[in-house]
Write a protein that holds these residues in place. Structure first.
Motif, PDB file in Angstrom:
ATOM      1  N   SER A 242       0.822  -1.206   0.000  1.00 20.83           N
ATOM      2  CA  SER A 242       0.000   0.000   0.000  1.00 20.83           C
ATOM      3  C   SER A 242       0.860   1.261   0.000  1.00 20.83           C
ATOM      4  CB  SER A 242      -0.903   0.005   1.240  1.00 20.83           C
ATOM      5  OG  SER A 242      -0.126  -0.105   2.429  1.00 20.83           O
ATOM      6  N   ASN A 243       0.208   2.394  -0.244  1.00 24.93           N
ATOM      7  CA  ASN A 243       0.883   3.692  -0.187  1.00 24.93           C
ATOM      8  C   ASN A 243       1.064   4.097   1.275  1.00 24.93           C
ATOM      9  OD1 ASN A 243       1.183   4.237  -2.997  1.00 24.93           O
ATOM     10  ND2 ASN A 243      -0.992   4.692  -3.103  1.00 24.93           N
ATOM     11  N   GLY A 244       2.109   3.586   1.890  1.00 22.67           N
ATOM     12  CA  GLY A 244       2.282   3.768   3.320  1.00 22.67           C
ATOM     13  C   GLY A 244       1.261   2.938   4.073  1.00 22.67           C
ATOM     14  N   ALA A 245       1.351   2.933   5.398  1.00 24.63           N
ATOM     15  CA  ALA A 245       0.347   2.218   6.179  1.00 24.63           C
ATOM     16  C   ALA A 245      -0.998   2.930   6.108  1.00 24.63           C
ATOM     17  CB  ALA A 245       0.810   2.100   7.630  1.00 24.63           C
ATOM     18  N   SER A 246      -0.974   4.247   5.889  1.00 24.64           N
ATOM     19  CA  SER A 246      -2.204   5.052   5.937  1.00 24.64           C
ATOM     20  C   SER A 246      -3.259   4.553   4.965  1.00 24.64           C
ATOM     21  CB  SER A 246      -1.884   6.515   5.650  1.00 24.64           C
ATOM     22  OG  SER A 246      -0.981   7.032   6.586  1.00 24.64           O
ATOM     23  N   GLU A 356       1.670  -1.273  13.736  1.00 19.40           N
ATOM     24  CA  GLU A 356       2.990  -1.652  14.241  1.00 19.40           C
ATOM     25  C   GLU A 356       4.117  -0.991  13.451  1.00 19.40           C
ATOM     26  OE1 GLU A 356       1.605  -6.034  15.964  1.00 19.40           O
ATOM     27  OE2 GLU A 356       2.503  -5.929  13.970  1.00 19.40           O
ATOM     28  N   VAL A 357       3.849   0.217  12.943  1.00 14.40           N
ATOM     29  CA  VAL A 357       4.816   0.872  12.058  1.00 14.40           C
ATOM     30  C   VAL A 357       6.081   1.313  12.788  1.00 14.40           C
ATOM     31  CG1 VAL A 357       2.979   1.629  10.515  1.00 14.40           C
ATOM     32  CG2 VAL A 357       3.813   3.195  12.270  1.00 14.40           C
ATOM     33  N   TYR A 358       6.016   1.444  14.115  1.00 15.75           N
ATOM     34  CA  TYR A 358       7.199   1.874  14.875  1.00 15.75           C
ATOM     35  C   TYR A 358       7.946   0.689  15.505  1.00 15.75           C
ATOM     36  CZ  TYR A 358       6.089   6.856  14.497  1.00 15.75           C
ATOM     37  OH  TYR A 358       5.873   8.114  14.024  1.00 15.75           O
ATOM     38  N   GLN A 359       7.773  -0.494  14.945  1.00 17.77           N
ATOM     39  CA  GLN A 359       8.325  -1.686  15.589  1.00 17.77           C
ATOM     40  C   GLN A 359       9.847  -1.676  15.712  1.00 17.77           C
ATOM     41  OE1 GLN A 359       8.120  -5.319  12.564  1.00 17.77           O
ATOM     42  NE2 GLN A 359       6.237  -4.092  12.430  1.00 17.77           N
ATOM     43  N   GLU A 388      -9.715 -12.181  14.201  1.00 16.13           N
ATOM     44  CA  GLU A 388      -9.590 -11.494  12.913  1.00 16.13           C
ATOM     45  C   GLU A 388      -8.615 -10.340  13.136  1.00 16.13           C
ATOM     46  OE1 GLU A 388     -13.741 -10.920  11.173  1.00 16.13           O
ATOM     47  OE2 GLU A 388     -14.083 -12.009  13.055  1.00 16.13           O
ATOM     48  N   LEU A 389      -7.488 -10.406  12.453  1.00 13.42           N
ATOM     49  CA  LEU A 389      -6.370  -9.497  12.719  1.00 13.42           C
ATOM     50  C   LEU A 389      -5.822  -8.940  11.421  1.00 13.42           C
ATOM     51  CD1 LEU A 389      -3.847  -8.395  14.369  1.00 13.42           C
ATOM     52  CD2 LEU A 389      -2.873 -10.687  14.076  1.00 13.42           C
ATOM     53  N   VAL A 390      -5.554  -7.637  11.422  1.00 14.35           N
ATOM     54  CA  VAL A 390      -4.828  -7.030  10.296  1.00 14.35           C
ATOM     55  C   VAL A 390      -3.737  -6.158  10.888  1.00 14.35           C
ATOM     56  CG1 VAL A 390      -6.584  -5.197  10.142  1.00 14.35           C
ATOM     57  CG2 VAL A 390      -4.983  -5.535   8.261  1.00 14.35           C
ATOM     58  N   SER A 391      -2.507  -6.376  10.435  1.00 11.97           N
ATOM     59  CA  SER A 391      -1.371  -5.613  10.968  1.00 11.97           C
ATOM     60  C   SER A 391      -0.766  -4.761   9.863  1.00 11.97           C
ATOM     61  CB  SER A 391      -0.317  -6.550  11.558  1.00 11.97           C
ATOM     62  OG  SER A 391       0.140  -7.475  10.590  1.00 11.97           O
ATOM     63  N   PHE A 392      -0.231  -3.604  10.279  1.00 10.30           N
ATOM     64  CA  PHE A 392       0.295  -2.619   9.331  1.00 10.30           C
ATOM     65  C   PHE A 392       1.768  -2.334   9.614  1.00 10.30           C
ATOM     66  CE2 PHE A 392      -4.136  -1.670  10.411  1.00 10.30           C
ATOM     67  CZ  PHE A 392      -4.746  -1.770   9.174  1.00 10.30           C
ATOM     68  N   HIS A 393       2.517  -2.135   8.524  1.00 12.09           N
ATOM     69  CA  HIS A 393       3.914  -1.718   8.650  1.00 12.09           C
ATOM     70  C   HIS A 393       4.212  -0.739   7.525  1.00 12.09           C
ATOM     71  CE1 HIS A 393       7.844  -1.566  10.161  1.00 12.09           C
ATOM     72  NE2 HIS A 393       8.372  -2.655   9.623  1.00 12.09           N
ATOM     73  N   SER A 394       5.319   0.008   7.672  1.00 12.59           N
ATOM     74  CA  SER A 394       5.583   1.111   6.753  1.00 12.59           C
ATOM     75  C   SER A 394       7.073   1.374   6.621  1.00 12.59           C
ATOM     76  CB  SER A 394       4.880   2.372   7.280  1.00 12.59           C
ATOM     77  OG  SER A 394       5.291   3.527   6.606  1.00 12.59           O
ATOM     78  N   THR A 395       7.474   1.926   5.474  1.00 12.06           N
ATOM     79  CA  THR A 395       8.863   2.361   5.291  1.00 12.06           C
ATOM     80  C   THR A 395       9.093   3.744   5.886  1.00 12.06           C
ATOM     81  OG1 THR A 395       8.415   3.437   3.151  1.00 12.06           O
ATOM     82  CG2 THR A 395       9.003   1.105   3.101  1.00 12.06           C
ATOM     83  N   SER A 396       8.026   4.398   6.342  1.00 19.14           N
ATOM     84  CA  SER A 396       8.130   5.791   6.775  1.00 19.14           C
ATOM     85  C   SER A 396       8.826   5.952   8.120  1.00 19.14           C
ATOM     86  CB  SER A 396       6.736   6.425   6.858  1.00 19.14           C
ATOM     87  OG  SER A 396       6.111   6.418   5.597  1.00 19.14           O
ATOM     88  N   GLU A 402      11.671   6.561   5.153  1.00 16.13           N
ATOM     89  CA  GLU A 402      11.430   6.974   3.761  1.00 16.13           C
ATOM     90  C   GLU A 402       9.959   7.351   3.563  1.00 16.13           C
ATOM     91  OE1 GLU A 402      13.551   7.458   1.430  1.00 16.13           O
ATOM     92  OE2 GLU A 402      15.365   6.293   1.830  1.00 16.13           O
ATOM     93  N   CYS A 403       9.526   8.394   4.258  1.00 18.80           N
ATOM     94  CA  CYS A 403       8.116   8.800   4.218  1.00 18.80           C
ATOM     95  C   CYS A 403       7.645   9.141   2.817  1.00 18.80           C
ATOM     96  CB  CYS A 403       7.892  10.003   5.120  1.00 18.80           C
ATOM     97  SG  CYS A 403       8.351   9.747   6.848  1.00 18.80           S
ATOM     98  N   GLY A 404       8.462   9.879   2.072  1.00 19.04           N
ATOM     99  CA  GLY A 404       8.049  10.330   0.748  1.00 19.04           C
ATOM    100  C   GLY A 404       7.888   9.213  -0.261  1.00 19.04           C
ATOM    101  N   ARG A 405       8.436   8.041   0.015  1.00 22.45           N
ATOM    102  CA  ARG A 405       8.290   6.915  -0.911  1.00 22.45           C
ATOM    103  C   ARG A 405       6.891   6.313  -0.853  1.00 22.45           C
ATOM    104  NH1 ARG A 405      12.863   7.197  -4.139  1.00 22.45           N
ATOM    105  NH2 ARG A 405      14.607   7.782  -2.803  1.00 22.45           N
ATOM    106  N   ARG A 406       6.200   6.521   0.285  1.00 24.01           N
ATOM    107  CA  ARG A 406       4.866   5.971   0.501  1.00 24.01           C
ATOM    108  C   ARG A 406       4.851   4.465   0.300  1.00 24.01           C
ATOM    109  NH1 ARG A 406       3.664   7.670   3.631  1.00 24.01           N
ATOM    110  NH2 ARG A 406       1.407   7.538   3.566  1.00 24.01           N
ATOM    111  N   GLY A 407       5.683   3.783   1.065  1.00 22.07           N
ATOM    112  CA  GLY A 407       5.733   2.329   1.011  1.00 22.07           C
ATOM    113  C   GLY A 407       5.161   1.725   2.284  1.00 22.07           C
ATOM    114  N   GLY A 408       4.404   0.661   2.158  1.00 24.73           N
ATOM    115  CA  GLY A 408       3.857  -0.010   3.326  1.00 24.73           C
ATOM    116  C   GLY A 408       3.115  -1.263   2.923  1.00 24.73           C
TER     117      GLY A 408
END
Length: 467
Positions: A242-246, A356-359, A388-396, A402-408
């Motif tokens: 996704s485009n970041g975790a957001s 969990e983006v700050y892991q 039922e679980l959904v977890s999020f992670h990000s490159t930001s 790398e916030c501007g890359r919008r990776g997640g």
């Protein structure tokens, strides 16, 4: 000390009186100017308290006594300041416009997103004044700390991922196949770029990919999750890049909020993407307070209180947001606390959204990140298909920043297959997330290995960020 708080409070509770708004604005401005700098900061901070409209009846018992006292003292002033801010936000509609503030989607109009709100707008204006030298200020620049944007405040980009990114972007003849490539790039960066290009089907970074992200990338993410969680299996087909975790968070909340009576439990304080998106989708925010006296820990009694209060009002609470490590509080929950939360969600039929983006951002030597998925596995809930679980992670965040890359990405576990299919449909409607962000996410989960040409320098750069 400069105005009667009761008078401000009395006026602020009668917003329909046409004279009151003006009186409040004048009184708030005068009162605010007379406060000491530290007290002004307190008022500004409280202005972003997620549940300010319900403040008098929702002051948490977990808040420190001194904080409660200060909050009560500033309540009337803050109400007036809020009215002042709202008054300045109002803009008259231009004549002849089909879409105006009054007939547009009022959920969007009423959505609050503090990290990009009034204070930041003012900061943008001042930054422009500094750049154009149109107004003198007693400083020469503004440091924006309203969002987690590591590289904007001095965190250096890691070299190896940027090298691979450059090679992945370049056509082969001037990149990986150039005769001088090995003189400009380390061998493992060249090899990794070839892997990236192969995973992209030979089309490069300028073409659409599978809507969930290239399967090769998702396999790398699954391997990363398995290694992190002690061997708990991960299915690449249940991973959505996704485009970041957001963007992933917004997609899941879109699926959850079926009508205006659906409720989502969110921590207070919280990162405002949750409150903002719930407002936009027309759902109900169900706040639970973190325990300040215990380092912003979870309190099961408080979770039960919040859930029961909401359900007693007829709210259909169907989900629970956990931010761990905490944002903005920074706490790292213990193994027991995370296990208590997965059990709480399972017992109460709540979909667990694990932010969990700050892991990687764990600085306490006595703390260790423990994922919700691992907790669900080690409490037997995964084997029983009882969560039922959904977890999020990000490159930001973390060491990449790398916030501007919008990776997640998000990993969906235990969902109804039909719901998962609709999530895929939602992803397909956007075709795919940004390819550079997906490449960066793949590099985040699969970096240089021991013995690779860049391994030691890569690890040294990461350590320097911590130090």
């Amino acid at each position: 000390r400069t105005a009667d708080t009761a008078e401000i409070e009395s006026r602020s509770r009668r917003p329909k009186d046409p004279i009151i708004d003006c009186a409040n604005s004048r009184l708030a401005s005068l009162c605010f100017q007379q406060l000491s700098f530290s007290h002004q900061r307190t008022v500004c901070a409280l202005a972003y308290f997620p549940y300010f409209p319900h403040f008098p009846r929702t002051v948490p018992h977990t808040m420190l006594p001194t904080t409660r006292k200060r909050c009560s003292a500033y309540l009337g002033l803050l109400t007036a300041v809020s009215l002042l801010v709202q008054q300045h936000r109002h803009v008259e509609a231009l004549p002849g416009k089909a879409l105006t503030g009054s007939n547009m989607n009022q959920r969007l109009a009423g959505m609050e997103y503090a990290v990009r709100g009034t204070v930041v707008i003012a900061a943008d204006r001042i930054a422009h004044e500094l750049e154009e030298k149109t107004v003198e200020h007693p400083f020469d620049h503004i440091l924006f700390t309203n969002i987690g944007n590591p590289q904007s405040v001095g965190q250096k980009p890691l070299t190896w991922p940027r090298q691979v990114m450059a090679l992945a972007d370049l056509p082969d003849e001037v990149g990986v196949d150039h005769p001088l490539a090995s003189q400009m790039f380390p061998s493992d960066a060249i090899e990794r770029a070839r892997e990236i290009k192969k995973a992209l089907g030979g089309h490069g970074t300028g073409a659409y990919t599978h809507s969930q992200g290239p399967l090769g990338f998702r396999k790398d993410i699954a391997t990363f999750i398995e290694n992190r969680d002690g061997g708990v299996k991960s299915d690449p087909t249940s991973i959505f890049m996704s485009n970041g975790a957001s963007a992933a968070i917004q997609d899941v909340l879109t699926a959850l909020i079926a009508d205006e009576n659906c409720g989502v439990m969110i921590p207070i304080p919280q990162y405002p993407i949750y409150s903002a998106t719930i407002d936009l989708l027309g759902g109900q925010k169900v706040g639970y307070f973190l325990d300040e006296e215990k380092g912003w820990d979870m309190n099961l009694e408080e979770l039960g209180r919040a859930l029961n209060d909401a359900r007693s009002k007829g709210i259909k609470v169907n989900s629970f947001v956990l931010i761990n490590p905490g944002n903005p509080t920074g706490q790292v929950l213990s193994k027991k606390a995370v296990q208590d939360i997965v059990k709480f969600c399972s017992e109460n039929g709540l979909v667990l959204l694990a932010d969990e983006v700050y892991q990687e951002n764990v600085y306490d030597e006595n703390a260790e990140f423990y994922s919700c998925k691992r907790a669900a596995a080690e409490t037997g809930l995964l084997d029983k298909d009882a969560i039922e679980l959904v977890s999020f992670h990000s490159t930001s965040k973390g060491l990449y920043g790398e916030c501007g890359r919008r990776g997640g990405y998000m990993e969906v576990v235990g969902f109804d297959p039909e719901v998962e299919a609709h999530l895929y449909k939602k992803a397909s409607a956007a075709l795919c997330s940004g390819v550079p962000g997906m490449v960066m996410a793949d590099l985040m989960v699969k970096g240089p290995k021991p013995g690779d040409a860049s391994y030691e320098s890569h690890e040294a750069e990461k350590k320097a960020i911590y130090d």
